[in-house]
Design an enzyme around this catalytic site. Sequence first.
Site, short mmCIF file in Angstrom:
data_model
loop_
_atom_site.label_atom_id
_atom_site.label_comp_id
_atom_site.label_asym_id
_atom_site.label_seq_id
_atom_site.Cartn_x
_atom_site.Cartn_y
_atom_site.Cartn_z
N HIS A 123 0.81 -1.22 0.00
CA HIS A 123 0.00 0.00 0.00
C HIS A 123 0.84 1.27 0.00
O HIS A 123 0.60 2.17 0.81
CB HIS A 123 -0.93 0.02 1.22
CG HIS A 123 -1.94 -1.08 1.24
ND1 HIS A 123 -2.61 -1.48 2.37
CD2 HIS A 123 -2.41 -1.86 0.24
CE1 HIS A 123 -3.45 -2.47 2.07
NE2 HIS A 123 -3.33 -2.72 0.79
C1 FAD Z 1 0.13 -7.47 -4.71
C2 FAD Z 1 -0.79 -6.35 -4.34
C3 FAD Z 1 -1.91 -6.62 -3.55
C4 FAD Z 1 -2.78 -5.57 -3.20
N1 FAD Z 1 -3.94 -5.86 -2.53
C5 FAD Z 1 -4.86 -4.89 -2.35
C6 FAD Z 1 -6.15 -5.21 -1.85
O1 FAD Z 1 -6.48 -6.36 -1.57
N2 FAD Z 1 -7.04 -4.18 -1.69
C7 FAD Z 1 -6.72 -2.89 -1.98
O2 FAD Z 1 -7.56 -2.01 -1.78
N3 FAD Z 1 -5.49 -2.57 -2.46
C8 FAD Z 1 -4.58 -3.54 -2.69
N4 FAD Z 1 -3.38 -3.24 -3.26
C9 FAD Z 1 -3.07 -1.82 -3.54
C10 FAD Z 1 -3.85 -1.21 -4.70
O3 FAD Z 1 -4.01 -2.13 -5.75
C11 FAD Z 1 -3.09 0.05 -5.14
O4 FAD Z 1 -3.07 0.96 -4.06
C12 FAD Z 1 -3.74 0.76 -6.32
O5 FAD Z 1 -3.91 -0.09 -7.41
C13 FAD Z 1 -2.85 1.95 -6.69
O6 FAD Z 1 -3.36 2.57 -7.84
P1 FAD Z 1 -2.48 3.61 -8.63
O7 FAD Z 1 -3.31 4.06 -9.77
O8 FAD Z 1 -1.93 4.61 -7.70
O9 FAD Z 1 -1.19 2.80 -9.18
P2 FAD Z 1 -1.12 1.46 -10.02
O10 FAD Z 1 -2.39 0.69 -9.89
O11 FAD Z 1 0.14 0.77 -9.62
O12 FAD Z 1 -1.04 1.93 -11.56
C14 FAD Z 1 0.10 2.50 -12.12
C15 FAD Z 1 0.09 2.22 -13.61
O13 FAD Z 1 1.06 3.05 -14.24
C16 FAD Z 1 1.85 2.26 -15.11
N5 FAD Z 1 3.16 2.92 -15.19
C17 FAD Z 1 3.98 3.24 -14.18
N6 FAD Z 1 5.06 3.87 -14.63
C18 FAD Z 1 4.92 3.98 -15.96
C19 FAD Z 1 5.71 4.54 -16.99
N7 FAD Z 1 6.88 5.17 -16.73
N8 FAD Z 1 5.26 4.46 -18.28
C20 FAD Z 1 4.08 3.85 -18.56
N9 FAD Z 1 3.28 3.30 -17.61
C21 FAD Z 1 3.71 3.37 -16.33
C22 FAD Z 1 1.88 0.88 -14.48
O14 FAD Z 1 2.20 -0.11 -15.45
C23 FAD Z 1 0.45 0.78 -13.97
O15 FAD Z 1 -0.41 0.33 -14.99
C24 FAD Z 1 -2.50 -4.23 -3.62
C25 FAD Z 1 -1.37 -3.98 -4.41
C26 FAD Z 1 -0.52 -5.02 -4.79
C27 FAD Z 1 0.66 -4.71 -5.66
#
Ligand code: FAD
Length: 470
Positions: free
Chosen positions: A398
């Site tokens: 997280h």
């Molecule tokens: C293994 C795991 C289990 C989890 N379990 C839970 C759960 O049960 N419940 C819950 O609520 N949360 C959970 N989480 C956390 C939750 O999924 C994340 O907090 C949430 O998805 C974050 O969203 P975000 O949009 O900030 O980033 P992300 O979902 O990480 O999205 C970032 C995106 O940007 C892309 N990206 C990054 N850098 C670049 C770049 N330079 N060029 C092009 N693309 C790029 C990545 O490929 C990705 O698609 C978990 C996370 C993980 C990893």
Amino acid sequence: MNNRRIIQPRGKVLGGSSSINGLLYIRGQHEDYDHWRQLGNAGWAFADVLPYFRRAEDQARGADDLHGVGGPLAVSDVCEPHPLCEAFIGAVQRAGSPRNDDFNGKTQEGAGYFQLTTKNGRRWSTAMGYLRQARSRPNLMVISDAMAERILFSGRRAIGIRYRKDDTARTAYADGEIIVAGGAFNSPQLLQLSGLGSANLLREFGVEVVADMPGVGADLQDHLQIRMQYRCTEPITMNDVINHWRHRYGAGLRYIMSRKGLLTIGAGYAGAFLRTRPELATPDVQIHFLIFSADTAGAALHDFPGFMASVCQLRPESRGFVRIRSSDASIPPVIQPRYLTAHGDCDTVVEGMKLMRRIMNQPEMRHYIAEEFAPGDNCVSDADLLAFARETATTVYHPTSTCRMGSDPAAVVDERLRVRGVERLRVIDASIMPTLISGNTNAAAVMIGEKGSDMVLQDAAAAARVAISA
Ligand SMILES: Cc1cc2nc3c(=O)[nH]c(=O)nc-3n(C[C@H](O)[C@H](O)[C@H](O)COP(=O)(O)OP(=O)(O)OC[C@H]3O[C@@H](n4cnc5c(N)ncnc54)[C@H](O)[C@@H]3O)c2cc1C
């Protein structure tokens, strides 16, 4: 953490980490968002963000004051109660906390089953919920297998990005704004690679400084979990299903035929939000209760009946950082969460483990426990418990707050998620959270996306009105 390297996976895929996460649907506490507001972030109190949680949600139980239906993010119940989960919930009740059938309801405190971001037993990532229905829009182009390497600036105005696809560097220019949504590790990395970050750090790696912003990549916060493991007296755990081919095939067949059964569960089956000290206003620890056991995350399940429960401190005070270690975007940044560097975090983790032992000592759970094999009987004193945490704890995945929203000089984005000090650039993802919320972070990240998208549209409409009147 005894100099251990701790795995930090992210979903490098459409839907990001929501495509690989543990599916638990938890929004955090109302007070988390009121605290964001209290820190000076107008528009982010619980009453302000609730409409976005509701708008995002397609709640299988139906709509009410706190829940929505018809939104892109499917939320449903785990299909069946399990005797071990029932025993756990009963033990929490006997230890003094209520049963809670909705952790996203009026209060979070208590024990119950988690709801999941699933529909008919299938994962409901943001790619499924949002992107799939938008794919045919003429104003959307998705370029996958591509890595954004730099944001391009004209002076302090963001005008485009450079990205790499098929080993070729390409550029894309923006008429409007550029929105960074790379998550809590990659958004600060991209900003730093683009000249937004600590000037000293950027110069060290030969990156031209656009704005000296030491706050970029600072304030990394994450949830740490300490897994306590138990040998079960009865063969009713997932270990028993997975380790016996007949049960395993039965579970697989059941999933294929009805999308039900053990293969539909997430990173926690049941859980609890509890206060380690009665004088606290709201829970400070979360328990994920799992009906299987394994030495480490991803390892083979034990060949005996076993289950585990993890303690996770909800609002850690320890602060880490994300920093580039090269001007090459393909080199991952340094990720240093600095877990358990704040004394208060150590105390809470130890109290959480003691609380877990009190729960497991209630008759409901004692019936099922042959042995606590980790940390085990030799781990007695507070110092022992803390040593066990340092030696074995892992992330709950997280990470947040590396492009923190705020009005202080170190804040990276303002309350409309605009990167401070430059133009036409926003960050809209979990990295903007001013402080880590008290729960799993996906629902809040989706809410930030919903609210951020409104801000983009509102500001574009306002700019168009100004242009017309001029
Ligand atoms: C293994 C795991 C289990 C989890 N379990 C839970 C759960 O049960 N419940 C819950 O609520 N949360 C959970 N989480 C956390 C939750 O999924 C994340 O907090 C949430 O998805 C974050 O969203 P975000 O949009 O900030 O980033 P992300 O979902 O990480 O999205 C970032 C995106 O940007 C892309 N990206 C990054 N850098 C670049 C770049 N330079 N060029 C092009 N693309 C790029 C990545 O490929 C990705 O698609 C978990 C996370 C993980 C990893």
